[in-house]
Scaffold this motif. Structure first.
Motif, mmCIF file in Angstrom:
data_model
loop_
_atom_site.group_PDB
_atom_site.id
_atom_site.type_symbol
_atom_site.label_atom_id
_atom_site.label_comp_id
_atom_site.label_asym_id
_atom_site.label_seq_id
_atom_site.Cartn_x
_atom_site.Cartn_y
_atom_site.Cartn_z
ATOM 1 N N SER A 131 0.829 -1.205 0.000
ATOM 2 C CA SER A 131 0.000 0.000 0.000
ATOM 3 C C SER A 131 0.867 1.260 0.000
ATOM 4 C CB SER A 131 -0.921 -0.005 1.223
ATOM 5 O OG SER A 131 -1.645 1.204 1.316
ATOM 6 N N TYR A 132 1.927 1.250 0.810
ATOM 7 C CA TYR A 132 2.835 2.394 0.869
ATOM 8 C C TYR A 132 3.520 2.605 -0.475
ATOM 9 C CZ TYR A 132 6.637 5.424 2.478
ATOM 10 O OH TYR A 132 7.513 6.469 2.626
ATOM 11 N N LEU A 133 4.000 1.519 -1.094
ATOM 12 C CA LEU A 133 4.691 1.622 -2.379
ATOM 13 C C LEU A 133 3.758 2.109 -3.483
ATOM 14 C CD1 LEU A 133 6.931 -1.578 -2.329
ATOM 15 C CD2 LEU A 133 7.668 0.806 -2.141
ATOM 16 N N GLU A 134 2.488 1.741 -3.406
ATOM 17 C CA GLU A 134 1.514 2.229 -4.393
ATOM 18 C C GLU A 134 1.344 3.742 -4.279
ATOM 19 O OE1 GLU A 134 -1.946 -0.058 -3.553
ATOM 20 O OE2 GLU A 134 -1.362 -1.738 -4.867
ATOM 21 N N GLN A 135 1.281 4.234 -3.041
ATOM 22 C CA GLN A 135 1.184 5.687 -2.840
ATOM 23 C C GLN A 135 2.420 6.401 -3.353
ATOM 24 O OE1 GLN A 135 0.152 6.777 1.207
ATOM 25 N NE2 GLN A 135 -1.138 4.975 1.430
ATOM 26 N N VAL A 136 3.595 5.830 -3.084
ATOM 27 C CA VAL A 136 4.849 6.416 -3.561
ATOM 28 C C VAL A 136 4.889 6.414 -5.084
ATOM 29 C CG1 VAL A 136 7.361 6.094 -3.663
ATOM 30 C CG2 VAL A 136 6.163 5.838 -1.489
ATOM 31 N N HIS A 137 4.418 5.322 -5.688
ATOM 32 C CA HIS A 137 4.416 5.208 -7.150
ATOM 33 C C HIS A 137 3.549 6.300 -7.776
ATOM 34 C CE1 HIS A 137 5.127 2.965 -10.851
ATOM 35 N NE2 HIS A 137 3.847 3.060 -11.131
ATOM 36 N N ARG A 138 2.374 6.531 -7.188
ATOM 37 C CA ARG A 138 1.482 7.590 -7.704
ATOM 38 C C ARG A 138 2.126 8.958 -7.515
ATOM 39 N NH1 ARG A 138 -2.540 4.281 -5.266
ATOM 40 N NH2 ARG A 138 -2.529 5.580 -3.387
ATOM 41 N N TRP A 139 2.771 9.162 -6.370
ATOM 42 C CA TRP A 139 3.421 10.451 -6.096
ATOM 43 C C TRP A 139 4.574 10.680 -7.058
ATOM 44 C CZ3 TRP A 139 8.232 12.218 -4.405
ATOM 45 C CH2 TRP A 139 8.272 13.540 -3.923
ATOM 46 N N GLN A 140 5.359 9.652 -7.348
ATOM 47 C CA GLN A 140 6.488 9.775 -8.258
ATOM 48 C C GLN A 140 6.032 10.153 -9.670
ATOM 49 O OE1 GLN A 140 9.489 10.084 -7.183
ATOM 50 N NE2 GLN A 140 10.492 8.125 -6.865
ATOM 51 N N LYS A 141 4.880 9.678 -10.076
ATOM 52 C CA LYS A 141 4.368 9.980 -11.425
ATOM 53 C C LYS A 141 3.699 11.353 -11.508
ATOM 54 C CE LYS A 141 1.808 6.313 -12.180
ATOM 55 N NZ LYS A 141 0.939 5.380 -12.943
ATOM 56 N N MET A 142 3.322 11.924 -10.377
ATOM 57 C CA MET A 142 2.590 13.197 -10.356
ATOM 58 C C MET A 142 3.433 14.337 -10.935
ATOM 59 S SD MET A 142 1.168 15.365 -7.092
ATOM 60 C CE MET A 142 0.485 13.915 -6.309
ATOM 61 N N GLU A 143 2.856 15.099 -11.835
ATOM 62 C CA GLU A 143 3.547 16.249 -12.419
ATOM 63 C C GLU A 143 3.576 17.400 -11.412
ATOM 64 O OE1 GLU A 143 1.756 17.374 -16.074
ATOM 65 O OE2 GLU A 143 1.886 15.376 -16.968
ATOM 66 N N PHE A 144 4.583 18.258 -11.547
ATOM 67 C CA PHE A 144 4.657 19.459 -10.715
ATOM 68 C C PHE A 144 5.451 20.519 -11.469
ATOM 69 C CE2 PHE A 144 8.448 17.071 -9.738
ATOM 70 C CZ PHE A 144 9.443 18.029 -9.606
ATOM 71 N N SER A 145 5.253 21.749 -11.080
ATOM 72 C CA SER A 145 5.906 22.873 -11.746
ATOM 73 C C SER A 145 7.322 23.068 -11.225
ATOM 74 C CB SER A 145 5.102 24.164 -11.542
ATOM 75 O OG SER A 145 3.803 24.016 -12.079
ATOM 76 N N SER A 146 8.140 23.707 -12.033
ATOM 77 C CA SER A 146 9.545 23.932 -11.683
ATOM 78 C C SER A 146 9.673 24.758 -10.402
ATOM 79 C CB SER A 146 10.257 24.656 -12.824
ATOM 80 O OG SER A 146 11.548 25.081 -12.419
ATOM 81 N N PRO A 147 10.626 24.419 -9.533
ATOM 82 C CA PRO A 147 10.859 25.239 -8.328
ATOM 83 C C PRO A 147 11.345 26.641 -8.658
ATOM 84 C CG PRO A 147 12.559 23.555 -8.558
ATOM 85 C CD PRO A 147 11.503 23.244 -9.565
ATOM 86 N N TYR A 148 11.731 26.880 -9.920
ATOM 87 C CA TYR A 148 12.195 28.214 -10.310
ATOM 88 C C TYR A 148 11.045 29.115 -10.758
ATOM 89 C CZ TYR A 148 17.006 26.740 -9.851
ATOM 90 O OH TYR A 148 18.203 26.304 -9.332
ATOM 91 N N LEU A 149 9.827 28.592 -10.805
ATOM 92 C CA LEU A 149 8.671 29.444 -11.065
ATOM 93 C C LEU A 149 8.250 30.117 -9.763
ATOM 94 C CD1 LEU A 149 6.497 27.237 -13.452
ATOM 95 C CD2 LEU A 149 7.954 29.170 -14.049
ATOM 96 N N ASN A 150 7.645 31.289 -9.866
ATOM 97 C CA ASN A 150 7.277 32.057 -8.681
ATOM 98 C C ASN A 150 6.263 31.294 -7.831
ATOM 99 O OD1 ASN A 150 6.214 34.084 -6.854
ATOM 100 N ND2 ASN A 150 7.145 35.594 -8.194
ATOM 101 N N ALA A 151 6.575 31.150 -6.548
ATOM 102 C CA ALA A 151 5.729 30.369 -5.640
ATOM 103 C C ALA A 151 4.360 30.994 -5.419
ATOM 104 C CB ALA A 151 6.436 30.199 -4.301
ATOM 105 N N ARG A 152 4.209 32.281 -5.726
ATOM 106 C CA ARG A 152 2.903 32.937 -5.533
ATOM 107 C C ARG A 152 1.840 32.360 -6.464
ATOM 108 N NH1 ARG A 152 6.096 37.828 -5.220
ATOM 109 N NH2 ARG A 152 6.100 38.654 -3.082
ATOM 110 N N LYS A 153 2.257 31.702 -7.518
ATOM 111 C CA LYS A 153 1.294 31.166 -8.485
ATOM 112 C C LYS A 153 0.597 29.903 -7.987
ATOM 113 C CE LYS A 153 3.911 32.816 -12.519
ATOM 114 N NZ LYS A 153 4.573 32.415 -13.787
ATOM 115 N N PHE A 154 1.083 29.330 -6.895
ATOM 116 C CA PHE A 154 0.599 28.019 -6.483
ATOM 117 C C PHE A 154 -0.088 28.063 -5.129
ATOM 118 C CE2 PHE A 154 4.602 27.625 -8.876
ATOM 119 C CZ PHE A 154 4.093 27.072 -10.038
ATOM 120 N N GLU A 155 -1.123 27.265 -5.000
ATOM 121 C CA GLU A 155 -1.848 27.118 -3.751
ATOM 122 C C GLU A 155 -1.246 25.949 -2.989
ATOM 123 O OE1 GLU A 155 -4.013 28.106 -0.761
ATOM 124 O OE2 GLU A 155 -4.260 29.224 -2.647
ATOM 125 N N ILE A 156 -0.756 26.184 -1.788
ATOM 126 C CA ILE A 156 -0.005 25.179 -1.050
ATOM 127 C C ILE A 156 -0.838 23.935 -0.759
ATOM 128 C CG2 ILE A 156 -0.575 26.057 1.238
ATOM 129 C CD1 ILE A 156 2.806 24.591 0.030
#
Length: 408
Positions: free
Chosen positions: A272-297
């Motif tokens: 179950s833990y590995l399945e959650q990690v697998h989904r998290w690893q595949k999840m897209e995310f924006s570059s850390p160099y984009l302005n953080a104000r654009k994102f809702e935490i």
């Protein structure tokens, strides 16, 4: 709420054992020695007298050992610096206390006595004893100037990236000074480095506080260390049929939005833990160099982006580690989560928190092979060579790859 706290309390989760971050070991003792894990207590609001839940935080002995082994080399290198700062390149032993204090003086005296290959003491017949470098140590110490020269383009690049990570491309100057040693910056960087590159940096007063500000944004620098590693190792080109990729037992995934995970040997994740990690690893995310104000935490993708910000910040340091206080100093500029400690514990495959040494430290796991730092910048390579004069190959002098040209 006081600004200096590394973990901010909330109504939902009231406390985590502070021994994790305040010098107490917090490891259970048994008749067979110390256990290989730490119990982290989470206090939840309940309706009755139920016991607080405990989560096990697994220790990584190699990384604990890494910090332990760096104590003595740090004293050796500091004493070398003090001696070389003197006019005649020698330090009267009676003046040692003025330089390092009464308590630390005895540690330095022990090092002088233990390593005659590095330090020699002169004096006698009415002449006060003084310590200086041996001829062999001086010869290697002379190589430091070349290492510092090689470091300059690396420092300029990393300092620019440090500012690009922040919301307004500026960071309080005191925060830069707080991690100066970890970045490899010289003690006089405000006078020797910043004015040298007016096209990149300037120091400005913002509401009575001095800030180091970026003058020009460079899109070519807005590439993370994680993405650079993928490019070098050809991971992205080989990860085409990601839908067919099976779940791995170690949580690693060959995708463009994945992180390298290194779980402790004692950690046994269930399916179950590995399945959650697998989904998290595949999840897209924006570059850390984009302005953080654009994102809702609250957005899971934004939370994953925060992990990328922490990963990149640690990657900019020479030894891929910072103390908890140093990380917390960048809380506002990088929009780090209020429960930063929980974030680090949750992603223990990426980060390791150790309370070995004088201060609690957060380490980027992938940067180490056991206790050994994998990539070393020219300054660390020089320090390793100098400490090798002790005749002992410890963590500071263990084999490691020099920093490659593409990362400069």
């Amino acid at each position: 709420m006081r600004k200096g706290l590394f973990f901010r309390r909330s109504n939902q989760i009231e406390s985590i054992h502070t021994n994790l971050f305040h010098g107490k070991q917090g490891f259970d003792e048994t008749p067979f020695g110390k256990l290989s894990y730490m119990c982290v207590q989470l206090m939840h609001k309940t309706s009755g007298g139920s016991r607080p839940k405990q989560k096990v935080y697994h220790r990584v002995h190699e990384l604990d050992r890494m910090l332990d082994l760096q104590k003595k080399p740090a004293v050796i290198l500091q004493l070398k610096t003090i001696i070389e700062s003197q006019k005649n390149k020698s330090l009267l032993l009676r003046d040692l206390e003025k330089e390092v204090g009464f308590v630390q003086k005895w540690n330095y005296m022990a090092v002088i006595e233990k390593y005659p290959t590095i330090f020699c003491v002169s004096g006698g017949d009415g002449t006060p004893p003084a310590v200086m470098l041996t001829r062999k140590a001086k010869k290697i110490a002379d190589e430091e100037a070349d290492a510092i020269e090689q470091m300059e383009p690396i420092l300029v690049k990393n300092l620019r990236k440090l500012l690009m990570l922040s919301i307004d491309c500026r960071v309080p100057l005191e925060n830069v000074e707080l991690i100066r040693s970890e970045l490899g910056l010289p003690s006089d960087f405000k006078e020797s480095l910043i004015p040298k590159y007016p096209e990149f940096f300037c120091i400005r007063d913002v509401y009575g506080r001095a800030y180091l500000q970026l003058e020009n944004w460079d899109s070519y620098l807005a590439v993370t260390a994680r993405e650079e590693r993928f490019s070098r190792e050809g991971i992205l080109s080989s990860a085409r049929n990601l839908k067919k990729t099976k779940m791995s037992k170690d949580g690693n995934f060959p995708g463009p939005f994945a992180f390298q995970l290194k779980f402790p040997v004692s950690f046994r994740p269930n399916v179950s833990y590995l399945e959650q990690v697998h989904r998290w690893q595949k999840m897209e995310f924006s570059s850390p160099y984009l302005n953080a104000r654009k994102f809702e935490i609250a957005d899971p993708k934004a939370r994953k982006r925060v992990v990328a910000v922490l990963h990149e910040l640690l990657s900019l340091t020479m030894e891929k580690r910072l103390t908890s206080a140093q990380l917390d100093a960048f809380h506002s500029e990088y929009r780090l989560p209020a429960r930063l400690l929980l974030c680090l514990i949750k992603h223990h495959g990426i980060f390791y928190i150790t309370n070995k040494g004088a201060k609690s430290t957060v380490v980027l796991k992938e940067a180490y092979d056991g206790s050994n730092l994998i990539d070393r910048c020219p300054l660390l390579a020089f320090r390793s060579k100098f400490v090798e004069l002790t005749g002992r190959r410890d963590i500071t002098t263990s084999p490691g790859k020099p920093l490659s040209q593409h990362s400069i």
